[in-house]
Scaffold this active site. Sequence first.
Site, PDB file in Angstrom:
ATOM      1  N   LYS A  27     -12.111   0.327  13.667  1.00  0.00           N
ATOM      2  CA  LYS A  27     -10.345   0.881  13.878  1.00  0.00           C
ATOM      3  C   LYS A  27     -10.492   1.107  15.720  1.00  0.00           C
ATOM      4  CE  LYS A  27      -7.439   0.881  11.788  1.00  0.00           C
ATOM      5  NZ  LYS A  27      -6.603  -0.326  11.257  1.00  0.00           N
TER       6      LYS A  27
ATOM      7  N   ALA B  35      -1.517   0.560  13.220  1.00  0.00           N
ATOM      8  CA  ALA B  35      -2.051   1.520  12.241  1.00  0.00           C
ATOM      9  C   ALA B  35      -3.579   1.936  12.422  1.00  0.00           C
ATOM     10  CB  ALA B  35      -1.519   1.804  10.906  1.00  0.00           C
TER      11      ALA B  35
ATOM     12  N   LEU C   8      -0.296  -2.693   9.035  1.00  0.00           N
ATOM     13  CA  LEU C   8      -0.905  -1.401   8.273  1.00  0.00           C
ATOM     14  C   LEU C   8      -1.923  -2.072   7.230  1.00  0.00           C
ATOM     15  CD1 LEU C   8       1.730  -0.487   9.207  1.00  0.00           C
ATOM     16  CD2 LEU C   8       1.909   0.817   7.073  1.00  0.00           C
TER      17      LEU C   8
ATOM     18  N   ASP D  93       0.541  -8.640   1.532  1.00  0.00           N
ATOM     19  CA  ASP D  93      -0.548  -7.780   0.711  1.00  0.00           C
ATOM     20  C   ASP D  93      -1.527  -8.403  -0.116  1.00  0.00           C
ATOM     21  OD1 ASP D  93      -1.922  -5.349  -0.471  1.00  0.00           O
ATOM     22  OD2 ASP D  93      -0.485  -4.388   0.369  1.00  0.00           O
TER      23      ASP D  93
ATOM     24  N   GLY E  66       0.682  -1.229   0.165  1.00  0.00           N
ATOM     25  CA  GLY E  66       0.042   0.005  -0.062  1.00  0.00           C
ATOM     26  C   GLY E  66       0.835   1.085  -0.148  1.00  0.00           C
ATOM     27  N   PHE E  67       0.152   2.247   0.078  1.00  0.00           N
ATOM     28  CA  PHE E  67       0.932   3.403  -0.099  1.00  0.00           C
ATOM     29  C   PHE E  67       1.827   3.788   1.226  1.00  0.00           C
ATOM     30  CE2 PHE E  67      -0.139   8.004   1.929  1.00  0.00           C
ATOM     31  CZ  PHE E  67       0.866   8.513   1.148  1.00  0.00           C
TER      32      PHE E  67
ATOM     33  N   TYR F 126     -15.983   2.584   9.638  1.00  0.00           N
ATOM     34  CA  TYR F 126     -14.475   2.337   9.683  1.00  0.00           C
ATOM     35  C   TYR F 126     -13.884   2.746  11.216  1.00  0.00           C
ATOM     36  CZ  TYR F 126      -9.882   3.702   8.302  1.00  0.00           C
ATOM     37  OH  TYR F 126      -8.447   3.893   8.338  1.00  0.00           O
TER      38      TYR F 126
END
Length: 325
Positions: A155, A119, A78, A33, A12-13, A151
């Site tokens: 989290k 994260a 992450l 991933d 990912g980013f 979301y």
Amino acid sequence: MSDRVLITGGAGFIGSHLSDALLQAGHHVHVIDDLSTGAIENIRHLKDHPRFGYTIDSCANRAVVAELVDEVDVVYHLAAAVGVELIVESPVRTIETNVHCTEVVLSQAAKKRKPVLLASTSEVYGKSAALPFREDGDLVMGATTKGRWSYACSKAIDEFLALAYWNERKLPTVVVRLFNTVGPRQTGQYGMVVPKFVRGALAERDLQVFGDGAQSRCFGHVADVVRAMAALMADDRHSGEVFNVGTTEEVTIRELADRVVAATGSSSGIVSVPYETAYGTGFEDMHRRVPDTTKIREAIGWAPERDLDRILADVVAYEKTKLPL
């Protein structure tokens, strides 16, 4: 000392930039991933690196995660469903990915006592008006009938789980709440506003500002964010702690659009789009999202080094490399 590191969501980013930073620091890095939101393109430049490896699979695969965790010293978790558009369109995937995958990673890490960085996100503060947001502040969620908050809630459960593993089972865990991390390689596919605006401006398209544009955010450069992550995991005194990671440079989305147009030299116009049109009836948003970063500054001396002008310059330069010749 060189560590062997596992990064979930490593294509990912943010994960790909974290891979870059940890490899540069001399560590061995393996990423897992499933490429649902990540991309091989993000790690292609690392594929021949002698200290880098990757596995294409989901963190829901308990056997694979167990094997990978067994071979490393530290885990950066992450992997998550990301982006407002994805969250609104796929709430089941959001909840299942975030909660189930985190449980798998933490349970496997606990078996071998492998420290985990989780994260998390500024979204967990929900509709709180107690600005700037402090790590010990109350979390104010919207109604369960508003999918927007699935979301944030998922989290928050991840955070509770990570902290429970520390308190009950003494698994070293650290939680970072990220505030609008941006930079090169970020996709605009799921609603990330900076790459979306920059790509639109470079294509001379009108930039769409949702709502009245008065909502404000604080954008942090991914290089600063991964520096904070690595520093927290290099110091074993922060287990069981939660840290805000972000900048306090606040900008409205309308101002952001103006600055992107200026940074690209574009002739793009700026148009307002009602939230209902963008996300459907009943969508709720946070008006402001500003972190108090006192805790991480006092813990490890961290502060962001790159301002919004630098962020936009880096994103514009990256996106220009993606334009057809």
